[in-house]
Design an enzyme around this catalytic site. Structure first.
Site, PDB file in Angstrom:
ATOM      1  CB  CYS A   2      -0.866  -0.028   1.249  1.00 24.15           C
ATOM      2  SG  CYS A   2      -1.711  -1.600   1.467  1.00 24.15           S
ATOM      3  NE  ARG A  27       4.126   2.199  -1.655  1.00 23.94           N
ATOM      4  CZ  ARG A  27       5.352   1.660  -1.498  1.00 23.94           C
ATOM      5  NH1 ARG A  27       6.338   2.073  -2.262  1.00 23.94           N
ATOM      6  NH2 ARG A  27       5.570   0.717  -0.606  1.00 23.94           N
ATOM      7  CD1 TRP A  74      -2.222  -4.301  -5.142  1.00 24.94           C
ATOM      8  CD2 TRP A  74      -1.761  -5.840  -3.587  1.00 24.94           C
ATOM      9  NE1 TRP A  74      -2.126  -5.523  -5.765  1.00 24.94           N
ATOM     10  CE2 TRP A  74      -1.846  -6.485  -4.838  1.00 24.94           C
ATOM     11  CE3 TRP A  74      -1.482  -6.616  -2.466  1.00 24.94           C
ATOM     12  CZ2 TRP A  74      -1.664  -7.870  -4.999  1.00 24.94           C
ATOM     13  CZ3 TRP A  74      -1.302  -7.988  -2.607  1.00 24.94           C
ATOM     14  CH2 TRP A  74      -1.398  -8.594  -3.872  1.00 24.94           C
ATOM     15  CG  ASN A 100       3.047  -0.979   2.812  1.00 22.72           C
ATOM     16  OD1 ASN A 100       2.529  -1.973   2.318  1.00 22.72           O
ATOM     17  ND2 ASN A 100       4.234  -0.517   2.435  1.00 22.72           N
ATOM     18  N   GLY A 101       1.751  -3.578   4.959  1.00 24.51           N
ATOM     19  CA  GLY A 101       2.433  -4.773   5.444  1.00 24.51           C
ATOM     20  C   GLY A 101       1.409  -5.836   5.805  1.00 24.51           C
ATOM     21  CD  GLU A 483      10.291  -7.579 -18.907  1.00 21.49           C
ATOM     22  OE1 GLU A 483       9.837  -6.451 -18.641  1.00 21.49           O
ATOM     23  OE2 GLU A 483      10.269  -8.534 -18.103  1.00 21.49           O
ATOM     24  CE  LYS A 487       6.697  -5.527 -18.392  1.00 20.91           C
ATOM     25  NZ  LYS A 487       7.770  -5.452 -17.438  1.00 20.91           N
ATOM     26  CD  GLU A 490       3.869  -6.272 -15.831  1.00 23.26           C
ATOM     27  OE1 GLU A 490       3.649  -6.168 -14.608  1.00 23.26           O
ATOM     28  OE2 GLU A 490       5.003  -6.237 -16.325  1.00 23.26           O
ATOM     29  CG  HIS A 506      11.095 -30.537 -26.202  1.00 17.07           C
ATOM     30  ND1 HIS A 506      11.583 -31.756 -26.621  1.00 17.07           N
ATOM     31  CD2 HIS A 506      12.030 -29.616 -26.560  1.00 17.07           C
ATOM     32  CE1 HIS A 506      12.772 -31.594 -27.177  1.00 17.07           C
ATOM     33  NE2 HIS A 506      13.072 -30.305 -27.154  1.00 17.07           N
ATOM     34  CE  LYS A 605       7.730   0.370 -10.912  1.00 16.78           C
ATOM     35  NZ  LYS A 605       7.883  -0.241 -12.224  1.00 16.78           N
TER      36      LYS A 605
HETATM   37  C1  AGP Z   1       7.263  -5.880 -13.758  1.00 15.07           C
HETATM   38  O1  AGP Z   1       6.690  -5.132 -14.750  1.00 15.07           O
HETATM   39  C2  AGP Z   1       6.484  -5.957 -12.528  1.00 15.07           C
HETATM   40  N1  AGP Z   1       6.159  -4.709 -12.023  1.00 15.07           N
HETATM   41  C3  AGP Z   1       7.085  -6.877 -11.478  1.00 15.07           C
HETATM   42  O2  AGP Z   1       7.261  -8.142 -12.048  1.00 15.07           O
HETATM   43  C4  AGP Z   1       8.417  -6.426 -10.895  1.00 15.07           C
HETATM   44  O3  AGP Z   1       9.427  -6.566 -11.828  1.00 15.07           O
HETATM   45  C5  AGP Z   1       8.739  -7.282  -9.659  1.00 15.07           C
HETATM   46  O4  AGP Z   1       7.721  -7.088  -8.720  1.00 15.07           O
HETATM   47  C6  AGP Z   1      10.103  -6.930  -9.057  1.00 15.07           C
HETATM   48  O5  AGP Z   1      10.105  -5.617  -8.622  1.00 15.07           O
HETATM   49  P1  AGP Z   1      11.491  -4.952  -8.187  1.00 15.07           P
HETATM   50  O6  AGP Z   1      12.380  -4.903  -9.380  1.00 15.07           O
HETATM   51  O7  AGP Z   1      11.098  -3.586  -7.693  1.00 15.07           O
HETATM   52  O8  AGP Z   1      12.066  -5.796  -7.088  1.00 15.07           O
END
Ligand code: AGP
Length: 610
Positions: A2, A27, A74, A100-101, A483, A487, A490, A506, A605
């Site tokens: 959060c 966040r 979150w 947050n936690g 990657e 993208k 997500e 395979h 994030k």
């Molecule tokens: C990637 O687009 C995501 N936001 C997520 O996979 C991110 O890379 C992952 O949570 C790791 O975050 P960090 O690099 O801040 O540790």
């Protein structure tokens, strides 16, 4: 993960808290709320949904005061509802808490508190803290908070206000990031610097176990035993533009287009042309330390883990040191066999990802030296590592990581150069110089890859309606395929998978039909001819092929449906260029599918809980 923001001072707290929440909305955006302290005690406004909704609610039901706490959520414990939105209260509504936690023993504490007559109104773990503070008997709020936290297991970055002690905010940290913003007669609290930047550049990062007490007259920091703690005031080097959209429709698009400059920033002052090496002072690795390295273990999550996979190719090739790449979330609960001379590289954009932080702490406990590859200055991983490399890519606001990925790879190449030039079986001076030359041309190559955007918009229009996609690559391009798939997943919610191209035979090749777009990441390198065979296999089953190749690879003609060529670079650097079209393709498909690109559903994030 959060976002919390607090303010105490002379100004009206509401607009400051709301703008702060808006800056932290990446966040978590399940609900938002604020509690203001004024002559009427503590007054709360909260609701399910975005900060904009809270702004509208406060316009209808205004409240004013010069101190308050706020939260954007979150959801972990309790569904994203208005009732479960923070701030949370005790039975008497005189105490308010934002958190947050995760409180791991919340159920046990709740049962005991209910047995003692407390009435719970939410499904959250956080509400437990409000009741524990209510229960605690001590003269000051900070002492009551310390007593309450003494019973709590788990992680927290939290803030508390009470109508009994107006003008005071008590903040505590264990595991989740919290910083103080030091203003002129006013003080701020935030989960990260984006929320305070427009008010002050002077920040104090709290450590685990810290309890800070803020009032208009100042702040002090103590531990759980009320012993004074000294913490450094750090000056932020960001500017406000960095966290503004700057005319772009989304932060993700802005950050994709920033990459020529952010790659340049990661390289700045670190290339040694004369010796063909890299200057990385922050690493704190002596020549003796470098010689003693027997193995490198890379830790990361999500996109950072993908960068780690590229890092294996880079470090094994340049420094000739064996490399393992570990999902941090798996590594922290596995009993890894750690040999002496193991260097751990923890990769994290935010520097706050709980799994990576705990995996790093576990490796340290096993005697490893830790290097952090981090973007956020002053973050926990950066502060706890023995040394590190800052990416200097500037704040990354879009939840989908883009510029951090390319800068992570550049930083790994710099690390490979630094180690390789010091190892007997590593890089020669000539090889080092050639790579330094290639690195200096990289920002320009990325800029030219961005010029493919109009073609990618066309492709997005053609494929935005599809529900599945496959991304394939070999060698350093396999992580790029992963990657690209991440993208698309997500931000557009299209099911996509990345695979080593040769793995198709395979199993996954069974998925191929005329409806399955297959994106090949195919720079002209030592495995290019093999990738062409894999294209043949897909073509033979009627798959639709989008090929990302490099200039000079020649026309693929009818073998593929679409071919886009990016500038050629050294093969170890190619991921920095070949990923750009994949970022843009995912972005434009998400826009066409009317997805909230910067705030994709169910994501946040930085993942500060496990
Ligand atoms: C990637 O687009 C995501 N936001 C997520 O996979 C991110 O890379 C992952 O949570 C790791 O975050 P960090 O690099 O801040 O540790």
């Amino acid at each position: 993960m959060c976002g919390i923001v607090c303010y105490v001072g002379q100004r009206d707290a509401v607009p400051i808290l709301i703008e702060g929440l808006a800056r932290l909305e990446y966040r978590g955006y399940d609900s938002a709320g604020v509690t203001i302290q004024n002559g009427a005690g503590v007054v709360t406004r909260k609701l399910r949904g975005r900060v904009q909704g809270l702004r509208d609610l406060l316009a209808e039901q205004p409240v004013a005061g010069t101190s308050g706490i706020a939260h954007t959520r979150w959801a972990t414990h309790g569904a994203p509802t208005t009732v479960n939105a923070h701030p949370h209260h005790d039975c008497t509504d005189t105490i308010a808490v934002v958190h947050n936690g995760i409180i791991e023993n919340a159920d046990v504490l709740k049962a005991e508190l209910e047995r003692r007559g407390h009435r719970f109104r939410t499904e959250t773990d956080t509400e437990t803290i409000a009741h524990l503070i209510e229960e605690a008997k001590a003269p000051t709020l900070e002492q009551r908070v310390a007593i309450a936290l003494g019973q709590v297991e788990g992680t927290y970055g939290l803030a508390v206000i009470s109508s009994g002690e107006p003008g005071k905010i008590v903040v505590a940290r264990k595991g989740s990031p919290v910083l103080l913003g030091v203003g002129d007669g006013e003080y701020f609290v935030a989960s990260d610097a984006a929320a305070v930047l427009e008010h002050t550049r002077q920040v104090v990062y709290l450590d685990d176990g810290d309890i800070a007490v803020l009032s208009p007259d100042g702040y002090f920091i103590i531990d759980g035993e009320s012993r004074a703690q000294a913490r450094t005031v750090t000056s932020l080097d960001w500017n406000l533009e960095a966290i503004e959209l700057g005319g772009y429709a989304h932060f993700m698009l802005k950050e994709i287009h920033e990459q020529p400059e952010t790659v340049r920033a990661t390289l700045r002052g670190r290339l040694l042309f004369d010796t063909g090496s890299a200057r990385l002072q922050g690493l704190n690795l002596t020549a003796g330390d470098v010689a003693a390295i027997r193995r490198i273990v890379i830790l990361g999550c999500g996109t950072s883990w993908h960068a780690g996979l590229v890092g294996r190719h880079v470090l094994e090739s340049l420094a000739r040191i064996p490399v393992d790449v570990e999902y941090a979330s798996e590594y922290r609960y596995r009993d890894p066999l750690v040999e002496p001379g193991t260097l751990v590289v923890a990769i994290s954009q935010s520097g706050e990802t709980a799994d990576t932080l705990e995996a790093m702490r576990r490796a340290r406990a096993a005697g490893c030296r830790i290097v952090g590859l981090v973007n956020v200055v002053g973050s926990t991983i950066a502060r706890e590592a023995d040394g590190g490399i800052y990416l200097h890519a500037g704040p990354e606001i879009g939840v989908a990581s883009t510029k951090a990925f390319t800068s992570q790879i550049v930083a790994l190449v710099l690390l490979g150069l630094f180690l390789g030039r010091q190892r007997p079986d590593g890089l020669t001076e000539a090889e080092g110089r050639a790579l330094v030359e290639e690195l200096t041309r990289l920002p320009q190559a990325v800029a030219r890859a961005l010029e493919l955007e109009p073609q990618l918009q066309d492709l997005a229009r053609r494929y935005a309606g599809h529900h599945h996609a496959l991304y394939l690559g070999r060698g350093v391009s396999f992580p790029v395929a992963l990657e690209g798939a991440l993208k698309l997943k997500e931000i557009s919610y299209v099911h996509a998978e990345g695979y080593p191209a040769a793995e198709m035979k395979h199993g996954p090749i069974a998925l191929i039909d005329a409806e399955m777009p297959v994106v090949f990441v195919a720079p002209k390198d030592h495995v290019y001819s093999k990738v062409l065979s894999n294209m043949q296999e897909v073509r033979a089953r009627g798959g639709r092929i989008i090929a990302i190749t490099t200039e000079g690879a020649g026309e693929l003609g009818t073998l593929v449906d679409h071919q886009l060529s990016v500038p050629a670079t050294a093969s170890l650097l190619s991921p920095v260029v070949t990923v750009v079209p994949l970022q843009l393709l995912a972005y434009h498909i998400a826009v066409l599918r009317e997805c909230d690109v910067d705030r994709p559903r169910n994501l946040a994030k930085s993942v500060t809980v496990e």
